[in-house]
Design a protein around this motif. Structure first.
Motif, short mmCIF file in Angstrom:
data_model
loop_
_atom_site.label_atom_id
_atom_site.label_comp_id
_atom_site.label_asym_id
_atom_site.label_seq_id
_atom_site.Cartn_x
_atom_site.Cartn_y
_atom_site.Cartn_z
N MET A 33 14.94 -93.30 23.50
CA MET A 33 16.16 -93.77 22.83
C MET A 33 17.06 -94.46 23.84
SD MET A 33 18.80 -91.64 20.41
CE MET A 33 17.51 -91.30 19.22
N LYS A 34 17.57 -95.63 23.49
CA LYS A 34 18.31 -96.46 24.44
C LYS A 34 19.83 -96.36 24.32
CE LYS A 34 14.59 -98.44 26.14
NZ LYS A 34 14.18 -98.27 27.53
N ARG A 35 20.33 -95.46 23.47
CA ARG A 35 21.78 -95.43 23.23
C ARG A 35 22.58 -95.21 24.51
NH1 ARG A 35 21.53 -89.65 20.01
NH2 ARG A 35 20.51 -88.53 21.69
N ARG A 36 23.70 -95.90 24.58
CA ARG A 36 24.65 -95.72 25.68
C ARG A 36 26.04 -95.64 25.05
NH1 ARG A 36 25.91 -99.06 29.30
NH2 ARG A 36 26.20 -97.55 30.97
N LEU A 37 26.67 -94.49 25.19
CA LEU A 37 27.97 -94.26 24.57
C LEU A 37 28.92 -93.64 25.58
CD1 LEU A 37 26.64 -92.38 21.40
CD2 LEU A 37 27.17 -94.81 21.52
N LEU A 38 30.18 -94.04 25.50
CA LEU A 38 31.24 -93.38 26.25
C LEU A 38 32.27 -92.92 25.23
CD1 LEU A 38 32.23 -92.60 29.08
CD2 LEU A 38 33.53 -94.75 29.12
N LEU A 39 32.26 -91.63 24.93
CA LEU A 39 33.10 -91.05 23.90
C LEU A 39 34.33 -90.45 24.55
CD1 LEU A 39 30.22 -89.29 21.91
CD2 LEU A 39 31.13 -91.60 21.60
N VAL A 40 35.47 -91.08 24.34
CA VAL A 40 36.71 -90.74 25.05
C VAL A 40 37.68 -90.03 24.12
CG1 VAL A 40 38.60 -91.67 26.43
CG2 VAL A 40 36.37 -92.79 26.48
N SER A 41 38.26 -88.93 24.59
CA SER A 41 39.17 -88.16 23.75
C SER A 41 40.43 -88.92 23.40
CB SER A 41 39.54 -86.84 24.43
OG SER A 41 40.42 -86.09 23.61
N ASN A 42 40.95 -89.70 24.35
CA ASN A 42 42.24 -90.35 24.12
C ASN A 42 42.31 -91.67 24.88
OD1 ASN A 42 42.28 -88.24 26.33
ND2 ASN A 42 44.14 -89.36 26.88
N SER A 43 43.07 -92.62 24.31
CA SER A 43 43.22 -93.93 24.95
C SER A 43 44.31 -93.94 26.01
CB SER A 43 43.54 -95.00 23.89
OG SER A 43 42.50 -95.10 22.96
N THR A 44 45.32 -93.10 25.81
CA THR A 44 46.46 -93.07 26.73
C THR A 44 46.72 -91.64 27.17
OG1 THR A 44 47.44 -94.95 25.55
CG2 THR A 44 48.87 -93.73 27.06
N LEU A 45 46.78 -91.44 28.46
CA LEU A 45 47.05 -90.12 29.03
C LEU A 45 48.49 -90.09 29.50
CD1 LEU A 45 45.47 -87.49 29.67
CD2 LEU A 45 45.11 -88.39 31.97
N HIS A 46 49.14 -88.95 29.33
CA HIS A 46 50.54 -88.81 29.72
C HIS A 46 50.75 -89.25 31.16
CE1 HIS A 46 54.61 -87.22 29.83
NE2 HIS A 46 54.31 -86.57 30.94
N GLY A 47 51.74 -90.13 31.35
CA GLY A 47 52.07 -90.61 32.70
C GLY A 47 51.33 -91.86 33.11
N SER A 48 50.48 -92.40 32.21
CA SER A 48 49.74 -93.61 32.55
C SER A 48 49.70 -94.54 31.34
CB SER A 48 48.32 -93.28 33.01
OG SER A 48 47.59 -92.64 31.98
N TYR B 172 47.75 -97.69 28.82
CA TYR B 172 46.61 -97.78 27.93
C TYR B 172 45.30 -97.89 28.71
CZ TYR B 172 43.66 -99.63 24.13
OH TYR B 172 42.67 -99.85 23.21
N LEU B 173 44.42 -96.91 28.53
CA LEU B 173 43.09 -96.83 29.15
C LEU B 173 43.13 -96.71 30.68
CD1 LEU B 173 41.09 -99.48 27.05
CD2 LEU B 173 41.19 -97.00 26.70
N ASP B 174 44.30 -96.51 31.26
CA ASP B 174 44.38 -96.43 32.72
C ASP B 174 43.56 -95.26 33.27
OD1 ASP B 174 46.04 -98.59 32.80
OD2 ASP B 174 47.87 -97.48 33.26
N HIS B 175 43.58 -94.14 32.57
CA HIS B 175 42.91 -92.94 33.09
C HIS B 175 41.39 -93.04 33.08
CE1 HIS B 175 42.56 -92.25 28.80
NE2 HIS B 175 41.73 -91.26 29.02
N CYS B 176 40.85 -94.00 32.30
CA CYS B 176 39.39 -94.12 32.22
C CYS B 176 38.89 -95.52 32.56
CB CYS B 176 38.89 -93.69 30.84
SG CYS B 176 39.59 -94.64 29.46
N GLU B 177 39.75 -96.35 33.19
CA GLU B 177 39.36 -97.72 33.45
C GLU B 177 38.17 -97.83 34.40
OE1 GLU B 177 42.75 -99.76 34.91
OE2 GLU B 177 42.73 -98.80 36.88
N HIS B 178 38.09 -96.93 35.36
CA HIS B 178 36.95 -96.96 36.28
C HIS B 178 35.67 -96.56 35.56
CE1 HIS B 178 39.53 -97.81 39.65
NE2 HIS B 178 40.24 -96.71 39.44
N ASN B 179 35.79 -95.62 34.63
CA ASN B 179 34.63 -95.22 33.83
C ASN B 179 34.17 -96.38 32.95
OD1 ASN B 179 36.60 -92.61 33.95
ND2 ASN B 179 34.47 -91.99 34.19
N ILE B 180 35.12 -97.13 32.39
CA ILE B 180 34.79 -98.28 31.56
C ILE B 180 34.07 -99.34 32.37
CG2 ILE B 180 35.75 -100.16 30.18
CD1 ILE B 180 38.06 -98.28 29.44
#
Length: 239
Positions: A1-16, A18-26
């Protein structure tokens, strides 16, 4: 199976931002081969404004964004997409729009059956079996609570632990998930706290981020998992 998913709990984390907390992961997730990302803004009412927010952020990461709500043929847009980014918001509105635009089946097909389509979802409920464990109000009525079904379990995003000092007497997330599991044949539920995300690559799942996740399984005690944990067991039909 070739699926690739990044399932993120939230787009914005307190103190940062939009997507700042996971930009490196993205950036690591999409890599250098992806040039354009198909954005799905269906979860919010103002789709133009939502698209601008996503486009501005992804531009800083080196990616161009096309929005599905501007496509003449949404199904064709999914078929041609290099990668897809489904934004969070109201889960009922999002799922209804996915059904209305007839892209539920096409997204599933692209991710699971055809050439790999990397899917980044800050709206993780729609990737699972159903949206029965969302936190949102049913402001619209989708034709089904069945979601895209990219993974064989459910998620409760923004999971909150009970506060022993709170005077609020309403149900906790834990109680609501327990009530869900009182129904027969209900799958396990992964409680993703703020700052956590699940990377799925084929049949391997890894917890990423800065916070623990809590796994609820019908008839069993809940289990805590630290960032970096292998959660590939979630991808088996036995769960």
């Amino acid at each position: 199976m070739k699926r690739r998913l990044l399932l993120v709990s939230n787009s914005t984390l307190h103190g940062s931002g939009y997507l700042d907390h996971c930009e490196h992961n993205i950036s690591h997730f999409f890599g250098k081969d992806v040039k354009r990302v198909l954005f799905v803004p269906y979860a919010l009412h103002n789709r133009d404004a939502y698209t601008k927010t996503a486009r501005d952020k992804f531009k800083t990461l080196g990616y161009e964004v096309d929005s599905i709500h501007k496509a003449a043929d949404p199904v064709d847009a999914v078929r041609k997409a290099e990668a897809i980014f489904i934004g969070g918001g109201n889960t009922f509105r999002l799922l209804k729009s996915l059904y209305d635009n007839k892209v539920v089946t096409e997204i599933r097909r692209r991710v699971l059956e055809v050439r790999p389509l990397s899917a980044h979802l800050p709206a993780p409920n729609v990737a699972t079996i159903s949206i029965n464990t969302t936190n949102d109000m049913p402001i619209v009525y989708p034709p089904s609570f069945s979601a895209i079904g990219l993974v064989p379990f459910n998620i409760n995003p923004h999971y909150l632990d009970p506060d022993p000092n709170s005077r609020h007497m309403g149900e906790t997330r834990e109680q609501r998930i327990t009530q869900y599991h009182e129904e027969p044949d209900t799958p396990c539920v992964l409680g993703l706290r703020e700052g956590s995300m699940l990377l799925v690559e084929g049949n391997k799942a890894t917890l990423l981020g800065t916070t623990k996740a809590r796994l609820f399984t019908r008839g069993k005690s809940s289990v805590e998992y630290d960032p970096g944990s292998d959660l590939s067991v979630l991808l088996t039909d036995a769960q």
